[in-house]
Design a protein around this motif. Sequence first.
Motif, short mmCIF file in Angstrom:
data_model
loop_
_atom_site.label_atom_id
_atom_site.label_comp_id
_atom_site.label_asym_id
_atom_site.label_seq_id
_atom_site.Cartn_x
_atom_site.Cartn_y
_atom_site.Cartn_z
N ASP A 20 0.84 -1.19 0.00
CA ASP A 20 0.00 0.00 0.00
C ASP A 20 0.88 1.25 0.00
OD1 ASP A 20 -2.60 1.35 0.38
OD2 ASP A 20 -1.77 1.85 2.35
N PRO A 21 0.63 2.20 -0.91
CA PRO A 21 1.46 3.40 -0.98
C PRO A 21 1.56 4.17 0.35
CG PRO A 21 0.06 3.27 -2.91
CD PRO A 21 -0.38 2.18 -1.98
N GLU A 22 0.51 4.19 1.12
CA GLU A 22 0.58 4.86 2.43
C GLU A 22 1.58 4.18 3.34
OE1 GLU A 22 -3.28 5.34 4.16
OE2 GLU A 22 -4.09 6.24 2.34
N THR A 23 1.67 2.85 3.28
CA THR A 23 2.63 2.10 4.09
C THR A 23 4.05 2.42 3.66
OG1 THR A 23 1.04 0.32 4.42
CG2 THR A 23 3.35 -0.22 4.78
N VAL A 24 4.29 2.53 2.35
CA VAL A 24 5.62 2.86 1.84
C VAL A 24 6.01 4.26 2.29
CG1 VAL A 24 7.00 3.24 -0.24
CG2 VAL A 24 5.39 1.32 -0.14
N THR A 25 5.10 5.21 2.16
CA THR A 25 5.39 6.59 2.57
C THR A 25 5.70 6.65 4.06
OG1 THR A 25 3.97 7.42 0.81
CG2 THR A 25 4.46 8.93 2.61
N GLU A 26 4.95 5.92 4.87
CA GLU A 26 5.19 5.88 6.31
C GLU A 26 6.57 5.29 6.61
OE1 GLU A 26 3.36 3.50 10.12
OE2 GLU A 26 1.99 4.06 8.51
N ALA A 27 6.95 4.25 5.91
CA ALA A 27 8.26 3.63 6.12
C ALA A 27 9.38 4.59 5.73
CB ALA A 27 8.37 2.34 5.32
N ILE A 28 9.22 5.30 4.62
CA ILE A 28 10.23 6.27 4.19
C ILE A 28 10.38 7.38 5.22
CG2 ILE A 28 10.70 8.08 2.48
CD1 ILE A 28 9.63 6.11 0.36
N ARG A 29 9.27 7.87 5.75
CA ARG A 29 9.33 8.92 6.80
C ARG A 29 10.05 8.39 8.04
NH1 ARG A 29 3.29 10.44 6.09
NH2 ARG A 29 3.43 11.82 4.30
N GLY A 30 9.75 7.17 8.42
CA GLY A 30 10.40 6.57 9.60
C GLY A 30 11.89 6.42 9.42
N LEU A 31 12.31 5.98 8.23
CA LEU A 31 13.75 5.86 7.97
C LEU A 31 14.42 7.23 7.94
CD1 LEU A 31 13.65 3.07 5.26
CD2 LEU A 31 14.59 2.87 7.56
N GLY A 32 13.72 8.23 7.39
CA GLY A 32 14.26 9.59 7.39
C GLY A 32 14.44 10.12 8.80
N ALA A 33 13.49 9.81 9.67
CA ALA A 33 13.58 10.26 11.07
C ALA A 33 14.75 9.60 11.80
CB ALA A 33 12.27 9.95 11.80
N LYS A 34 15.19 8.45 11.30
CA LYS A 34 16.33 7.76 11.90
C LYS A 34 17.65 8.16 11.25
CE LYS A 34 13.87 3.77 13.61
NZ LYS A 34 14.20 3.82 15.01
N GLY A 35 17.59 9.19 10.38
CA GLY A 35 18.81 9.73 9.81
C GLY A 35 19.19 9.19 8.44
N ARG A 36 18.34 8.36 7.85
CA ARG A 36 18.65 7.86 6.50
C ARG A 36 18.43 8.98 5.49
NH1 ARG A 36 20.22 2.39 6.05
NH2 ARG A 36 20.00 1.59 8.15
N SER A 37 19.34 9.11 4.55
CA SER A 37 19.23 10.18 3.57
C SER A 37 18.19 9.84 2.49
CB SER A 37 20.59 10.42 2.89
OG SER A 37 20.90 9.34 2.04
N ASP A 38 17.70 10.87 1.82
CA ASP A 38 16.75 10.66 0.72
C ASP A 38 17.37 9.83 -0.39
OD1 ASP A 38 14.77 12.03 1.99
OD2 ASP A 38 15.11 13.91 0.93
#
Length: 50
Positions: A20-38
């Motif tokens: 689900d695209p919402e799940t992917v977006t949520e995962a990307i935000r979570g990884l970004g919050a942990k310092g992963r770069s775009d």
Amino acid sequence: MGRLLVISVNTSEEIVWYVDPETVTEAIRGLGAKGRSDETVGQPDFRAVF
């Protein structure tokens, strides 16, 4: 994971997932919050992994 659909059969060597695209977006935000770069995480889109 939130919502996903496995599109394959048990006897196949390949596994196809629809996430689900919402799940992917949520995962990307979570990884970004942990310092992963775009550049590492990327944007939500179709991905083929072989």
